[in-house]
Design an enzyme around this catalytic site. Structure first.
Site, short mmCIF file in Angstrom:
data_model
loop_
_atom_site.label_atom_id
_atom_site.label_comp_id
_atom_site.label_asym_id
_atom_site.label_seq_id
_atom_site.Cartn_x
_atom_site.Cartn_y
_atom_site.Cartn_z
N GLU A 182 66.52 71.63 20.36
CA GLU A 182 67.57 72.31 19.63
C GLU A 182 67.07 72.52 18.20
OE1 GLU A 182 72.39 72.05 19.89
OE2 GLU A 182 71.40 70.63 18.57
N ASP A 228 72.28 63.61 20.00
CA ASP A 228 71.60 64.64 19.21
C ASP A 228 70.64 63.91 18.28
OD1 ASP A 228 72.24 67.71 17.81
OD2 ASP A 228 71.28 66.17 16.58
N HIS A 231 76.47 63.05 17.08
CA HIS A 231 75.81 64.01 16.19
C HIS A 231 76.04 63.56 14.76
CE1 HIS A 231 75.08 67.81 14.13
NE2 HIS A 231 74.70 68.38 15.26
#
Lengths: 430, 430
Positions: free
Chosen positions: B402, B317, B287
Site C-alpha cells: 500500500e 497496516d 492503522h
C-alpha cells in the site's frame, strides 16, 4: 480517462436554461482516493478571475442530478465515483465571456473515518481554463488526433479525443491511419463497429485520414510505383470504410527541398479509379519548408489539369504562413539569427495572398499551430490574414487543428481549445 | 495505457532461454507520432549502469517476433503500433542483478519523408528501472490499487494495474470497492465478467476488498447499527461475487484517538452469518495513530473471543511500525521536532515484537510504505524487523503493498516495484 488535474479542461461552458444563460459549469475529477456518496460531498467553492462563489452558492451535479448544498447534504442514492466527473454549476446571469479564465475550486468532502474536528477535507485546485463558446461557423472546424500526440495511448483514448472535439463544438475528426487504428492495417470488425458508434455518439464527421507512402521502406531498394499504389489503395479502402472523405499520403522525399519520390505520380494515378469509387480525395500536404509557390505544387496542379481528376487536390498546412519562429524544439537555446535555426523551424512567411492562386485546388486545410496565449493571440501564425484570405477565396472546407508545440501532458488539449476560441472570436471580424 | 516515458517501468526483466539466463529486456513506447513498419525501426542502442550495447548488438521484439538488426531492416509484415510496446532484448549471460539500474536507450527510426541526409531520427531516453526478480516466497505478495491513486482513471486502467501486479511477480490484488468498481454498488454483469476474465488472464487472487461504514453519512444523524450492517452486507456480497476472501470495513470514528463508532460491534455481529456463508473474513485495520497495544485492538480481540467467529480478524497496516516521519505531505516545510508534525505523520514506532501478541488474530497485512530508495532501502519502515517477526510468528498470509507517498504520476508503480525487489532481497536473509 479523466485529466490528472482536479479541474478538468473539458466541460467548461456556459449553461443555458429555457433559452437564457443562467451560469456556467466546471467539471472536476474526484480528488479523493475513494468514491463516495453524494451526502459526503459538502459543496464546492469556486473563484473565477478573482470573483468568488462560496460552497453554499454553487450546485453540484452528480450522475445527472443537480444538488444545491442543502439537497446535497440530505441526498441518498447518488455517488461521486472515481471514474466519473462531477459538474459544478455556478449561477451567473449571462455567463462568462469567451476566452481564458483563471479558475480555482475548493472541493469539500466529509470522511467519517476522520475525527469530526478535522472535517471537511478541503481539496484546493486552480488552473486557467478556456471557454470556447459557440459559433454559426464561417468554416467547418475539426481537430487532428496529431494534436494529442504523447497523450494518446498514455492518458487519452481515441474516444476521449472524440469527446474532447465534441466538447469544443467542433465536428470534424482527422486521424493518422497508421497510428490511431489498433491492429492497423487490419482492424477488427469489433473496432470498426466501435469507431462508427463513437462517431455517431459524438456527432463527428471523419475528415482526413493521414497515410504514408514509405518509399524508403527498406535500405537496399525503394518502393516501386506499384507498391506505392498498393500502399495508397490499402489506406483508401480503410479510410472509406471508416467514412473519411480525404486521404493525405505522406510521400517519401528524394531531396533536401522535399521533392517527392518520382513514383508519386504513377502510384497516385493508378489509384484514381479506386478513389473515385470510394469518394475519396487524395491530397498531399503542402508543408514547410515547401512554400506555396514551388515546383512541387506546380507538379501537383499539372497532374490535376492533365488527368482532369476530381479525386486529387492540395492540403495546405498553415505552418507555411508562420511569421515568427517557434523555438519549442530548441531546449531554450535561442539563436542569434534565424539563419542559425534548423531549416524546418525557420518561418517561411508565405503571404496569405499566395493562397488565392491555388485555392481552386485546395481541398483541405490543416490549421497547424504551436501556441495560443492567454489573450487568444497566436504567437506564430497570422490567422487574421489566413482566415480572411480563405473567406475571400470562397474556401468552404475544413479547418482541422494540428497542434505541433511542446508535448507536455495535456498541453495539446489546452492549446486546441484556445485555438478554437480564437477562431470563433476572429470569425466575427471577417 | 502505456506509460508516458519512452522507457516503460514494467517489462524490465531477465530473459531465460532453455533454462539459461541469456540477457534482459526493456519495454519501450513508440516515441514517434505515427506507427511504422518494422523495417523502418533501425535498431535500439542500450546503456545500463554505464555499460553500452550498440543498436547492432541488441534485438527488437515486435508483435511477438524477435529481430536482430539485419532481419529487422529486411523485415515485412510486422509493425510498431503506437498502442503496443516494443521489447528490446539485450544479450548478457546471467542477466542483471535484482535492484535499481540506470537505463538509457537510443531508439533509431527511419522516416522516408525526411531527407535521407538527416536519417535515422534518434529518440533518446533514460530512466532508473527496477528489476524485481523472482522468489520462492516466504510470504504471499499482493498489491493494493490504492498504491496507484491519482494514476488510476487518468493514466492506468484497472486492467493496467492487474498487468503491473502480474509483471512484478505478485499474485494478490487488493481493491477499494467504492473506488475501483464502475457503477458501484451495482456493477454491470459485463464488468463482472471482465473482472473474472482479467483475474484469470493475469494469474491473480483477489485478496482484500476495502469498504466503508460511513457512520456520519448525513449531518443530522448517524447511521444506525442496522444501516451499518446493511452497508457491510452489501459489500460482502459484492466482494464474494468478485472472489475476495477479506473485507476491510473502514468504520467512522467518534474520538480524536479514532475510537470506532459504537455501532461497529452490532453492525458486524449482524453480518457474521453472511460472512461465514460467503467465506469472507471481516478485518478492520489497525492503522496509525492507533498502535497495536490499544483498547480498540483489545475490543476487536474480545469480540472474536466472545463470538468465537472465524470471520473477523485484524488487518495490520505497517504504518504503525514507522520509525522516521514521512514529510511528503508538508511541501518541504521540515518541522524542528516531531511534536510539530500533524498527528497522522508522527512515527508511532510500534516495536515489531508487539505483533507477536496479536498475530493469532491477524488475517491480513497491508504493507504500507512511503519511499524505497535506489539502494532498495525503505526510508521509514523497519522491514527487516517486521518481516522477521511475521516469519517467526508463523504468519502465512498476504503482504499487500500500500504505497502512500507522493502522488506524482507513475511514482506508485516505481515504488511498488522497488518495495517488491526489497522484499525479495530481505527474504533471503530471514
Amino acid at each position: 480517462m479523466l485529466e490528472r488535474d482536479i479541474i478538468q479542461n473539458w466541460g467548461f461552458a456556459n449553461v443555458a436554461e429555457n433559452g437564457r444563460t443562467t451560469g456556467f459549469r466546471i467539471h472536476l475529477r474526484n480528488p479523493n482516493y475513494r468514491g463516495l456518496s453524494s451526502s459526503l460531498v459538502d459543496g464546492v467553492g469556486v473563484t473565477v478571475d478573482g470573483r468568488s462563489w462560496s460552497y453554499e452558492e454553487t450546485a453540484v451535479e452528480l450522475q445527472g442530478r443537480r444538488f444545491p448544498l442543502a439537497e446535497l447534504r440530505a441526498s441518498t442514492g447518488a455517488r461521486w465515483n472515481l471514474d466519473e466527473p462531477a459538474s459544478v454549476f455556478v449561477p451567473l446571469e449571462g455567463g462568462l465571456e469567451r476566452g481564458v479564465h483563471r479558475v480555482a475550486v475548493d472541493v469539500r468532502l466529509r470522511a467519517p473515518y476522520y475525527p469530526v474536528e478535522f472535517q471537511p477535507n478541503v481539496f484546493r485546485a486552480e488552473r486557467p481554463l478556456t471557454l470556447v463558446g459557440g459559433t454559426d461557423g464561417t468554416f467547418k472546424y475539426g481537430v487532428s488526433t496529431y494534436s494529442y500526440t504523447g497523450d494518446m495511448n498514455t492518458s487519452m483514448t481515441l474516444e476521449d479525443v472524440m469527446a474532447e472535439i465534441h466538447d469544443i463544438g467542433a465536428t470534424g475528426i482527422e486521424i493518422l491511419g497508421e497510428g490511431n487504428i489498433p491492429g492497423y492495417p487490419a482492424p477488427s470488425a469489433e473496432w470498426i463497429d466501435s469507431w462508427h458508434r463513437n462517431i455517431a455518439k459524438y456527432g463527428l464527421t471523419p475528415t482526413n485520414y493521414g497515410s504514408w507512402i514509405d518509399s524508403r521502406m527498406w535500405l537496399d531498394r525503394d518502393l516501386t510505383a506499384q507498391e506505392g499504389h498498393e500502399a495508397l489503395a490499402r489506406d483508401i479502402r480503410l479510410a472509406a470504410e471508416l467514412g473519411f472523405s480525404f486521404v493525405r499520403p505522406k510521400i517519401g522525399v528524394v531531396s533536401l527541398d522535399l521533392q517527392p519520390h518520382p513514383i508519386w505520380e504513377e502510384a497516385v494515378e493508378r489509384t484514381l479509379d479506386l478513389a473515385a469509387e470510394k469518394n475519396i480525395v487524395i491530397c498531399p500536404e503542402i508543408h514547410a519548408p515547401t512554400p506555396i509557390r514551388h515546383p512541387v505544387v506546380d507538379d501537383y496542379i499539372s497532374f490535376v489539369e492533365r488527368t482532369g481528376t476530381k479525386n486529387f487536390g492540395l492540403l495546405i498546412d498553415t505552418g507555411v504562413f508562420m511569421t515568427k519562429p517557434s523555438l519549442d524544439g530548441l531546449d531554450g537555446k535561442v539563436p542569434e539569427s534565424e539563419e542559425d535555426l534548423p531549416v524546418p523551424l525557420r518561418p517561411l512567411r508565405v503571404p496569405a495572398s499566395d493562397l488565392l492562386d491555388v485555392l481552386p485546388y485546395v481541398v483541405f486545410v490543416q490549421a497547424k499551430f504551436y501556441e495560443v496565449d492567454e489573450h487568444l493571440e497566436d504567437l506564430h501564425i497570422p490567422w487574421t490574414d489566413v482566415l480572411r484570405t480563405l473567406k475571400q477565396g470562397g474556401y468552404e472546407g475544413w479547418l482541422s487543428s494540428e497542434y505541433e508545440g511542446r508535448r507536455e501532458p495535456y498541453r495539446g488539449s489546452v492549446m486546441v481549445r484556445r485555438q478554437h476560441a480564437m477562431f470563433r472570436r476572429l470569425e466575427a471580424g471577417l
